[in-house]
Structure formats: structure tokens, C-alpha cells
Design a protein around this motif. Structure first.
Motif, PDB file in Angstrom:
ATOM      1  N   ARG A 529       0.854  -1.217   0.000  1.00  0.00           N
ATOM      2  CA  ARG A 529       0.000   0.000   0.000  1.00  0.00           C
ATOM      3  C   ARG A 529       0.878   1.250   0.000  1.00  0.00           C
ATOM      4  O   ARG A 529       1.989   1.259   0.518  1.00  0.00           O
ATOM      5  CB  ARG A 529      -0.891   0.025   1.240  1.00  0.00           C
ATOM      6  CG  ARG A 529      -1.793  -1.198   1.363  1.00  0.00           C
ATOM      7  CD  ARG A 529      -3.172  -0.920   0.939  1.00  0.00           C
ATOM      8  NE  ARG A 529      -4.049  -2.095   1.040  1.00  0.00           N
ATOM      9  CZ  ARG A 529      -5.377  -2.001   1.034  1.00  0.00           C
ATOM     10  NH1 ARG A 529      -5.943  -0.809   1.009  1.00  0.00           N
ATOM     11  NH2 ARG A 529      -6.124  -3.076   1.065  1.00  0.00           N
ATOM     12  N   PHE A 530       0.328   2.321  -0.598  1.00  0.00           N
ATOM     13  CA  PHE A 530       0.976   3.623  -0.680  1.00  0.00           C
ATOM     14  C   PHE A 530       2.175   3.656  -1.608  1.00  0.00           C
ATOM     15  O   PHE A 530       2.879   4.663  -1.679  1.00  0.00           O
ATOM     16  CB  PHE A 530       1.370   4.178   0.708  1.00  0.00           C
ATOM     17  CG  PHE A 530       0.175   4.588   1.526  1.00  0.00           C
ATOM     18  CD1 PHE A 530      -0.241   3.815   2.599  1.00  0.00           C
ATOM     19  CD2 PHE A 530      -0.565   5.723   1.205  1.00  0.00           C
ATOM     20  CE1 PHE A 530      -1.360   4.177   3.345  1.00  0.00           C
ATOM     21  CE2 PHE A 530      -1.684   6.100   1.946  1.00  0.00           C
ATOM     22  CZ  PHE A 530      -2.075   5.323   3.021  1.00  0.00           C
ATOM     23  N   THR A 531       2.420   2.553  -2.353  1.00  0.00           N
ATOM     24  CA  THR A 531       3.399   2.668  -3.435  1.00  0.00           C
ATOM     25  C   THR A 531       2.657   3.097  -4.711  1.00  0.00           C
ATOM     26  O   THR A 531       1.456   2.831  -4.864  1.00  0.00           O
ATOM     27  CB  THR A 531       4.084   1.309  -3.729  1.00  0.00           C
ATOM     28  OG1 THR A 531       3.063   0.383  -4.119  1.00  0.00           O
ATOM     29  CG2 THR A 531       4.843   0.812  -2.514  1.00  0.00           C
ATOM     30  N   GLU A 532       3.410   3.719  -5.595  1.00  0.00           N
ATOM     31  CA  GLU A 532       2.783   4.068  -6.873  1.00  0.00           C
ATOM     32  C   GLU A 532       2.349   2.812  -7.616  1.00  0.00           C
ATOM     33  O   GLU A 532       1.339   2.794  -8.325  1.00  0.00           O
ATOM     34  CB  GLU A 532       3.776   4.868  -7.732  1.00  0.00           C
ATOM     35  CG  GLU A 532       3.992   6.289  -7.287  1.00  0.00           C
ATOM     36  CD  GLU A 532       4.564   7.128  -8.420  1.00  0.00           C
ATOM     37  OE1 GLU A 532       5.535   7.851  -8.166  1.00  0.00           O
ATOM     38  OE2 GLU A 532       4.040   7.069  -9.552  1.00  0.00           O
ATOM     39  N   GLU A 533       3.079   1.701  -7.404  1.00  0.00           N
ATOM     40  CA  GLU A 533       2.725   0.447  -8.094  1.00  0.00           C
ATOM     41  C   GLU A 533       1.379  -0.089  -7.599  1.00  0.00           C
ATOM     42  O   GLU A 533       0.569  -0.553  -8.397  1.00  0.00           O
ATOM     43  CB  GLU A 533       3.846  -0.592  -7.869  1.00  0.00           C
ATOM     44  CG  GLU A 533       5.109  -0.341  -8.691  1.00  0.00           C
ATOM     45  CD  GLU A 533       5.872   0.904  -8.223  1.00  0.00           C
ATOM     46  OE1 GLU A 533       5.755   1.284  -7.032  1.00  0.00           O
ATOM     47  OE2 GLU A 533       6.538   1.537  -9.079  1.00  0.00           O
ATOM     48  N   TYR A 534       1.142   0.003  -6.285  1.00  0.00           N
ATOM     49  CA  TYR A 534      -0.148  -0.472  -5.779  1.00  0.00           C
ATOM     50  C   TYR A 534      -1.273   0.352  -6.398  1.00  0.00           C
ATOM     51  O   TYR A 534      -2.261  -0.171  -6.920  1.00  0.00           O
ATOM     52  CB  TYR A 534      -0.211  -0.363  -4.250  1.00  0.00           C
ATOM     53  CG  TYR A 534      -1.468  -0.988  -3.669  1.00  0.00           C
ATOM     54  CD1 TYR A 534      -2.691  -0.295  -3.678  1.00  0.00           C
ATOM     55  CD2 TYR A 534      -1.466  -2.276  -3.147  1.00  0.00           C
ATOM     56  CE1 TYR A 534      -3.851  -0.868  -3.188  1.00  0.00           C
ATOM     57  CE2 TYR A 534      -2.610  -2.862  -2.647  1.00  0.00           C
ATOM     58  CZ  TYR A 534      -3.809  -2.150  -2.668  1.00  0.00           C
ATOM     59  OH  TYR A 534      -4.947  -2.747  -2.173  1.00  0.00           O
ATOM     60  N   GLN A 535      -1.082   1.690  -6.358  1.00  0.00           N
ATOM     61  CA  GLN A 535      -2.145   2.570  -6.874  1.00  0.00           C
ATOM     62  C   GLN A 535      -2.385   2.319  -8.365  1.00  0.00           C
ATOM     63  O   GLN A 535      -3.521   2.258  -8.817  1.00  0.00           O
ATOM     64  CB  GLN A 535      -1.780   4.036  -6.629  1.00  0.00           C
ATOM     65  CG  GLN A 535      -2.904   5.020  -6.937  1.00  0.00           C
ATOM     66  CD  GLN A 535      -2.428   6.466  -6.907  1.00  0.00           C
ATOM     67  OE1 GLN A 535      -1.358   6.806  -7.434  1.00  0.00           O
ATOM     68  NE2 GLN A 535      -3.220   7.332  -6.288  1.00  0.00           N
TER      69      GLN A 535
END
Ligand code: GCU
Length: 603
Positions: A529-535
Motif C-alpha cells: 500500500r501507498f506505493t505508486e505500483e499499488y495505486q
């Protein structure tokens, strides 16, 4: 008994006296940027007054005007007299602007700040003068030359106070008590997921008008006849009965109407205007000239309706490729946005993403945002901050909400790009809430039958992966609009792949929020969570899920840009910012921005 009567009389007279000068402002003047104005923007002197010392005495009785800070005593003039306040210091605040981001010590401040502007003014014979406030969050009490003259509640709508005959050539002392304390019976209420920016957050100006002037008007296309422009004009002043000429030169339109004893007249004009739409945001110069006044506005003409699950713009189905936006500066970390430049940057980002639509959350934005969006070809969802746990049983709360609704519609009714008025966001269901919102919806349709009415409603799970909307409100609004966070608050991103959405009524489906958080530049595993990859992954799975929703007519992912909220407290990740932005609070575009951009290219 005699003592009781005496104290009751004193109390009543004190209350009457205290509230004598806190009447309602004058009816809203529309299109102030098309009128003769004198700006009062700039540095105002201020006093921060957390205990409202300038308004109440130590027994919490309101001061008389003479004993209040409205009196604006000159502390240096006579040191033999005790005054415990002084405006003549270097404590200033820029107007427009919130105070939270102008002074470190006011970052969390919730309370009263007194603003003072001493200005010279050349009163013009035969003219009326008003002081116009674009907005003041949350309560404003206006004083002029030591006398309270008006009070306004509501942090996001304009108001104007008549001061005709009250201004003098030099040294007018305008003092405004602005109090942004939250209230359980307020609109919004105590809890919200955005920063409670306080202050004179939008421009302040003197508006000069003839003695009888064109205060308000509506110029719209007949919803059922694209060859008919209809509307009305409302004069304000003693000379109520006047000939009024409506001119749209580019359409060879010039029609004279006669206002009645109340200064009101309706009109209908046969014309074939080029219709406003995102691809061709055509605006016309419309001049309205009475015998004593003349005002010009830039107005577009279009129709908006629904047909089954479709939203029709000018009779054609349109998919609202949107994004939600809070009214915050594009850069410099945060702070209330207020200018045309701020609007152009924020809306420019929406255009860059491929949007044709913006949801201006969760309150009416400044007028520049709406007008710039109109020029850019961006349709608008505009809403009042009836947000979360509002006191739906409280008649004062309803009156406040309705007043904000009326002011929102009054200001923007002539903006062709506003196609949806929204009356609520994520409000808990119940009989009192339904009644409250139905009344707001009725008021909206009464004031403006030409637009759609919506609200971000509550959804219901049929089972763990099947969702519908049974919110009773759905029978009264034009869209099945709701916020959903599958993959963020509801499971992880892969859950999007397993979701089913079923709706048993035929109305356009509008996902008014979805998304998740990421810190710009924070990279890691797609499950973190809170990584650009997750988003990015969440957005990709979300739009794949949206593709499967039958009757989907639009969406406004949450949200264009990271925005400040006291509810977002993870140090080093949120730092008082809600990180669901597709763009960071410094303007950095996250990977998910490009997922939306690509998806909108195919819609
Ligand atoms: C809610 C709410 C937003 C809030 C968002 C979030 O849906 O409408 O105002 O910011 O969720 O939790 O980020």
C-alpha cells in the motif's frame, strides 16, 4: 418578580442590540466580474482571537459595538484609556487566502480571526454600493465604521452587504470577524476529510450599481426546444417597471421585455445557437440592458437530460470522463485555491488526463473554477457540503444547507457546463436524512429544472462480491451515483476482478469516487500500500471492473491531487495529506494518472 422582569428586559434588549447589526446580507448579485468593482484584496490587518474577546465580555455576553473590536479603537491615540486590542501592528494576512498556510502558528487554528481593511472611497452620486465576499469560512460578521452590519454562515458561497451612503472619502474601517470553528449542527458538520481552512478565502470587492440594477437573471436553452432560449431578469431598486433589452448579437437576437412591479420579467427568444459541448465549448456574449443598467455575460447553450441509463448532452449520449477535485492550490503544498491561475492549472491537469468532466468536491468552488472549466469544455458536478453525519433532524441545519444550495445555484445557474447539482455525499440513511435531502432536491428542481440532480449515495452488498444501490434516495435523483473503494477500504486490488454490480432501476450509473493512496516517488511491490505500483494496479483493475458495469455513464476517480486532511496522520507517508491524488501536492504525476489517461483515450 420585578427583578426577574428587569433582568429579562435587559437580556432581551442585549440580545436585540447584539443582533441588530447581524442581519442577513443583501440578495446575491450575480456576475460580479462583469460589473464595476473596486478590489479590496491585499494585506489586511488582523487579530487572532481564540476566546472571541473582541466579541464577548468575560461573562460571555456580546459586547456593544462600541466595546467590541468592530470599534477599531486607536490604541496609540490615547494611552490614558484602556483598550486591550490593537489592529495597527504588522500582523497581516493576505486576502484572498486561508490563514492556515500563511502563518505557521495558524496551521491548525480553528477560531476567530479579526480582519481589518481601512480604505478610501469616492462615493458616486446616484450609485448603490455593496461589499461582496467570494466566500468566508465559516461564519463572518461584518462591521463598518464601528457598527455590525451583517452576518453570514457557510464557508463556500458568496454574499454581499449593501453599504450605500455609508462609505466616506477617506478612512472607511471595514472589520470582519471570521470564525472557522466546526459545529455539530453546521454544514459541513464536525467531521470531514478535508482541511478546515479558515479566513477570507476568496476575493473581497466593492460592487457599484445604478440605483435600480440588474441583480439576477437566467438565460438558458429550453430543455425541450433547442431553438428557444428562455429566461428571466430580476431588477433590484425602486424603478421596478422598466423596458429591458436582451441582446445576443452573434445570433441577431434583440428582444425587449417589460419588468413588473417587482422588477421581474420572463422572456422567450427564437434562436438556433451553436450548442455548448466539451468538443466545442461555444459561449455567446449576452447583454441585458435595462433603462438604468447594463450587464454582459458569456453564456453557453445546451440541454442535458437522462434517457434510461444514458446521460444526454444536446440529445446525444455522453460518457463523463471525470476526476474529483478539492479546492486546493496546485502547488505549494496546499492552501485554498482562489484564483483564475489556480483554476487553469488544476483544470489543465484534468484536460491532460483526457477529462471532459470534473466533480468539484465537496462544496461550491470559487467562480473562476466554474468559468474556466466552461471555457475549457469541462462539464461540472457541483455540490453543497451536506457531508457525512449532518444533523438531519435540526431545522436550523436544514435552513443552512438550503441557503448554501440557493447561493450555489444563484451564482452558477447560467454556466452551461454545470450539468449536475449534488445535494449530499455519503450521508447515513434514515427517515430524517431522506426527508432533509428530498426537500433539498425539491428546492433544486424548483430553482432549476434544466439540470440533473444527484448525491453520492450509500451502496448495499448483496453478497461479498455483488453490490447494488438500494438507498431510498435513488428514486428522487437522476443518477445512481455512489462512491466505492473496492481494493482500498474493501479488500485489496485483486478483489476488483471478482466484483459484480447489479442495479434494478434504469438510471445512469455514476461512480463518483474510487481509488487509493500512493506517495509520489514511493516504489515497491504491487501489493504494498501507498506505493505508486499499488495505486497503478488498483486503478488498472478498477477501470477493468468499470468496463463490466452495465449502464455506467461516468466516473470521477478520487482524486486529481493529494489534499490536506487532519484525518491522514501516517508520518512520512501522509503527513496530513490524503494521498489518493493522481498527482502529488507538488504537481508530480503518479503512475496511476497514466492509467486513467489511457482509459479515457478509449472512451
Ligand atoms: C469518501 C469521501 C471523501 C474522502 C474519501 C477518502 O468517499 O467522500 O471525501 O476523502 O472517501 O476516504 O479518501
Amino acid at each position: 418578580m420585578k427583578r426577574f422582569l428587569l433582568s429579562a428586559a435587559v437580556l432581551l434588549s442585549a440580545l436585540a442590540f447584539a443582533y441588530a447589526g447581524e442581519g442577513a446580507p443583501a440578495p446575491q448579485i450575480v456576475n460580479v466580474y462583469g460589473r464595476e468593482t473596486v478590489s479590496l484584496d491585499g494585506l489586511w490587518k488582523t487579530i487572532v482571537d481564540p476566546y472571541e474577546n473582541g466579541y464577548y465580555n468575560y461573562r460571555m455576553d456580546p459586547h456593544s459595538d462600541a466595546s467590541s473590536y468592530f470599534a477599531d479603537r486607536d490604541f496609540d491615540a490615547d494611552r490614558t484609556v484602556l483598550y486591550e486590542y490593537n489592529f495597527n501592528t504588522d500582523r497581516t494576512l493576505m486576502v484572498p487566502g486561508d490563514w492556515n498556510t500563511q502563518r505557521d502558528e495558524l496551521y491548525y487554528y480553528e477560531g476567530t480571526v479579526w480582519y481589518r481593511n481601512i480604505f478610501d472611497y469616492q462615493p458616486k452620486p446616484g450609485r448603490r454600493t455593496f461589499i461582496y465576499f467570494g466566500a468566508a469560512n465559516y461564519e463572518a460578521i461584518i462591521g463598518l465604521d464601528g457598527k455590525k452590519i451583517a452576518r453570514h454562515v457557510g464557508g463556500y458561497t458568496p454574499f454581499n452587504v449593501e453599504v450605500t451612503g455609508m462609505l466616506k472619502e477617506t478612512g472607511n474601517s471595514l472589520i470582519v470577524k471570521v470564525d472557522n470553528k466546526r459545529h455539530a449542527d453546521g454544514v459541513p458538520t464536525l467531521n470531514s476529510d478535508w482541511w478546515n481552512y479558515g479566513g477570507l478565502t476568496r476575493s473581497v470587492m466593492i460592487v457599484e450599481t445604478p440605483m435600480t440594477f440588474i441583480r439576477d437573471y437566467s438565460v438558458q436553452l429550453d430543455p425541450d426546444d433547442v431553438e428557444k432560449i428562455e429566461g428571466w431578469v430580476q431588477l433590484d431598486g425602486k424603478q421596478a417597471r422598466q423596458d429591458v433589452v436582451v441582446t445576443i448579437a452573434e445570433l441577431n437576437v434583440k428582444q425587449t421585455i417589460r419588468t413588473d412591479s417587482k422588477g421581474f420579467a420572463r422572456f422567450e427568444i427564437k434562436a438556433r445557437p451553436e450548442l455548448w459541448c466539451p468538443e466545442n465549448p461555444k459561449l455567446y456574449d449576452v447583454n441585458i440592458a435595462s433603462e438604468t443598467d447594463s450587464v454582459t455575460d458569456r453564456i453557453g447553450f445546451r440541454t442535458v437530460k437522462t434517457r434510461g441509463t444514458e446521460i444526454l448532452l444536446n440529445g446525444e449520449p455522453v460518457f463523463c470522463k471525470g476526476v474529483s477535485i478539492h479546492e486546493e492550490m496546485p502547488y505549494s503544498g496546499s492552501g485554498r485555491a482562489y484564483s483564475e491561475d489556480h483554476a487553469r492549472i488544476l483544470l489543465g491537469w484534468a484536460k491532460e488526463m483526457g477529462c471532459n468532466f470534473v466533480r468539484l468536491a465537496h462544496y461550491p468552488h470559487n467562480e473562476h473554477m466554474v468559468r474556466v472549466a466552461e471555457e475549457m469544455g469541462l462539464m461540472v458536478w457541483s455540490e453543497i457540503p451536506v457531508y457525512w453525519t449532518i444533523q438531519f433532524e435540526n431545522p436550523q441545519t436544514y435552513a443552512n444547507a438550503e441557503a448554501q444550495l440557493v447561493d450555489m445555484i444563484t451564482r452558477d445557474r447560467n454556466r452551461a457546463n454545470v450539468i449536475i447539482w449534488s445535494v449530499a455525499n455519503e450521508t447515513p440513511r434514515g427517515a430524517a436524512r431522506l426527508d432533509f435531502l428530498k426537500r433539498l432536491i425539491d428546492k433544486t428542481r424548483e430553482m432549476d429544472p434544466t439540470r440533473l440532480v444527484s448525491a453520492a449515495m450509500e451502496k448495499d452488498n448483496i453478497d461479498a462480491v455483488t453490490v447494488t444501490v438500494k438507498d431510498e434516495l435513488v428514486d428522487y435523483v437522476d443518477l445512481i451515483s455512489f462512491n466505492q473503494y473496492v481494493g482500498w477500504y474493501d479488500g485489496s486490488s485483486e478483489k476488483c476482478d471478482r466484483m459484480n454490480w447489479v442495479f434494478n432501476i434504469k438510471k445512469p450509473v455514476f461512480i463518483s469516487e474510487f481509488g487509493g493512496g500512493a506517495v509520489y516517488g514511493r516504489h515497491g511491490d504491487v501489493t504494498e500500500r501507498f506505493t505508486e505500483e499499488y495505486q497503478e494496479d488498483l486503478y488498472q483493475r478498477s477501470v477493468n471492473m468499470l468496463e463490466r458495469i452495465e449502464g455506467l455513464a461516468g466516473t470521477t476517480p478520487w482524486i486529481l491531487k493529494d489534499f490536506r486532511s487532519p484525518r491522514r496522520q501516517i508520518v512520512g507517508i501522509q503527513d496530513d495529506f490524503n494521498r489518493k491524488g493522481l498527482i502529488s501536492d507538488q504537481g508530480g504525476k503518479k503512475k496511476a494518472f497514466y492509467v486513467m489517461k489511457k482509459w479515457y483515450e478509449t472512451h
